[in-house]
Design an enzyme around this catalytic site. Structure first.
Site, mmCIF file in Angstrom:
data_model
loop_
_atom_site.group_PDB
_atom_site.id
_atom_site.type_symbol
_atom_site.label_atom_id
_atom_site.label_comp_id
_atom_site.label_asym_id
_atom_site.label_seq_id
_atom_site.Cartn_x
_atom_site.Cartn_y
_atom_site.Cartn_z
ATOM 1 N N GLU A 3 0.843 -1.178 0.000
ATOM 2 C CA GLU A 3 0.000 0.000 0.000
ATOM 3 C C GLU A 3 0.886 1.239 0.000
ATOM 4 O O GLU A 3 2.115 1.158 0.011
ATOM 5 C CB GLU A 3 -0.966 -0.066 1.181
ATOM 6 C CG GLU A 3 -1.833 -1.322 1.098
ATOM 7 C CD GLU A 3 -3.079 -1.305 1.956
ATOM 8 O OE1 GLU A 3 -3.569 -2.388 2.266
ATOM 9 O OE2 GLU A 3 -3.578 -0.221 2.303
ATOM 10 N N ASN A 231 -6.209 -2.943 0.601
ATOM 11 C CA ASN A 231 -7.181 -3.720 1.346
ATOM 12 C C ASN A 231 -7.214 -3.396 2.842
ATOM 13 O O ASN A 231 -8.279 -3.306 3.442
ATOM 14 C CB ASN A 231 -6.887 -5.211 1.154
ATOM 15 C CG ASN A 231 -8.103 -5.971 0.679
ATOM 16 O OD1 ASN A 231 -9.026 -5.376 0.137
ATOM 17 N ND2 ASN A 231 -8.110 -7.266 0.904
ATOM 18 N N ARG A 324 -11.701 -8.866 -3.948
ATOM 19 C CA ARG A 324 -10.786 -8.542 -2.849
ATOM 20 C C ARG A 324 -11.508 -8.759 -1.530
ATOM 21 O O ARG A 324 -12.702 -8.519 -1.415
ATOM 22 C CB ARG A 324 -10.291 -7.090 -2.946
ATOM 23 C CG ARG A 324 -9.511 -6.765 -4.213
ATOM 24 C CD ARG A 324 -8.216 -7.548 -4.338
ATOM 25 N NE ARG A 324 -7.324 -7.323 -3.207
ATOM 26 C CZ ARG A 324 -6.471 -6.297 -3.133
ATOM 27 N NH1 ARG A 324 -6.417 -5.405 -4.108
ATOM 28 N NH2 ARG A 324 -5.679 -6.177 -2.090
#
Length: 334
Positions: A3, A231, A324
């Protein structure tokens, strides 16, 4: 997939150790041979992260764009100077020479620590690995003493200075771009709090979300809407906002949308500083250290399917959203 905080940390690692030096570039795997030939012998000028993508500039207006994707990784070997502006869990990151200096860090059960988190430096076979998928730490003196280090695995691109080696494996994207192409790529991305003016980014993010019928749980993962959220941060930000992930963006109150952006500004800064996706607030020093050492203690809902919500006790739900995993509390996030 790394991320946003991870990619910014990787860019800083390049800035400290590669920028300002000439590199010998090669493609041991052979899949980037032509590009490596173009880069070979050039001086690295700038390292820039935007969301989940990193851009390395070389003299002659040549840029390298890298998106690690799900399986990509950078491995560093040689003399590595850690970014002194990034603090570890105990407040220090300092400098390290990878040929033997021990790093003071807090390890968790998954092998993460504030210097070796998802996408941040990890020690592996005498190297520092900056990636998503890394297990096992350690190395031996023989590995560290060999220079340049032997090629391990499928290395798409090796960038070698006189004292530092950076090996790239398994990226989703590894390509050369012109300055105009770089700007065009960045123009397609949503605002990044560490790149764009935060106030302007808030206005841009709010305007896009408020006109979309798409569920907010999907919008936060759309890199054209906002850069860097994956996520983990998606699940945690939605819980912190007590927001149902299925709510259409245009139905989310404006102040809630603005609150999401401001929360991302804050959480991204913490992630870059600590190397961890820390999303728990108001922890005392011992709880903070415990959370840094154990992933289970630093998230509200992520990876807690079936466990009681930390606020209301309702079982955390796990479902698929656009292939996801999505974790959320059906009571707190009605």
């Amino acid at each position: 997939m790394p991320e946003g905080h991870s990619v910014h940390r990787i860019a800083r690692q390049f800035d400290r150790n590669v920028v300002g030096r000439r590199v010998h570039a090669s493609s041991p795997q052979g899949r980037f041979a032509e590009g490596a030939t173009v880069l070979d012998g050039r001086e690295a000028v700038e390292a820039r992260a935007v969301g989940k993508q990193m851009f390395l500039s070389f003299d002659g207006d040549v840029w390298l764009r890298v998106h690690l994707g799900m399986y990509g990784a950078w491995d560093f070997a040689g003399e590595i100077v850690a970014d002194p502006t990034i603090a570890s869990a105990n407040g220090r990151m300092g400098q390290t020479n990878q040929r033997g200096t021990q790093l003071d860090a807090v390890y968790d059960s998954a092998g993460e620590n504030s210097l070796s988190s998802i996408g941040a430096p990890r020690r592996s076979r005498g190297r520092v690995r900056m990636s998503e998928q890394t297990t096992g730490l350690g190395g031996d003196a023989a590995d560290e003493a060999e220079w340049p280090p032997p090629v391990v695995g499928q290395v798409r691109l090796r960038l070698l200075t006189d004292v530092t080696c950076a090996d790239l494996r398994g990226p989703t994207a590894c390509q050369l771009q012109t300055p105009d192409e770089v700007e065009a790529t960045i123009a397609k991305l949503g605002p990044d709090p560490l790149v764009d003016d935060p106030a302007a980014g808030e206005e841009r993010f709010t305007a896009v979300v408020r006109r979309k019928p798409t569920p907010i749980g999907l919008l936060l993962m759309d890199q054209a809407v906002v850069s860097g959220i994956g996520n983990v941060y998606r699940a945690e930000m939605l819980f912190r906002a007590r927001l149902n992930p299925h709510t259409p963006g245009r139905e989310v109150p404006e102040e809630t949308v603005r609150g999401l952006w401001r929360d991302w500004v804050r959480l991204l800064a913490i992630g870059v500083e600590t190397g961890q996706m820390m999303t728990m607030d108001d922890l005392d020093p011992e709880a903070w250290r415990r959370a840094m050492a154990h992933r289970d203690d630093r998230h509200w809902v992520y990876h807690r399917a079936g466990l009681p919500c930390r606020v209301c006790g309702t079982a955390i739900v796990l479902e698929d959203m656009a292939s996801r995993k999505l974790y959320w509390c059906p009571s707190c996030q009605r």
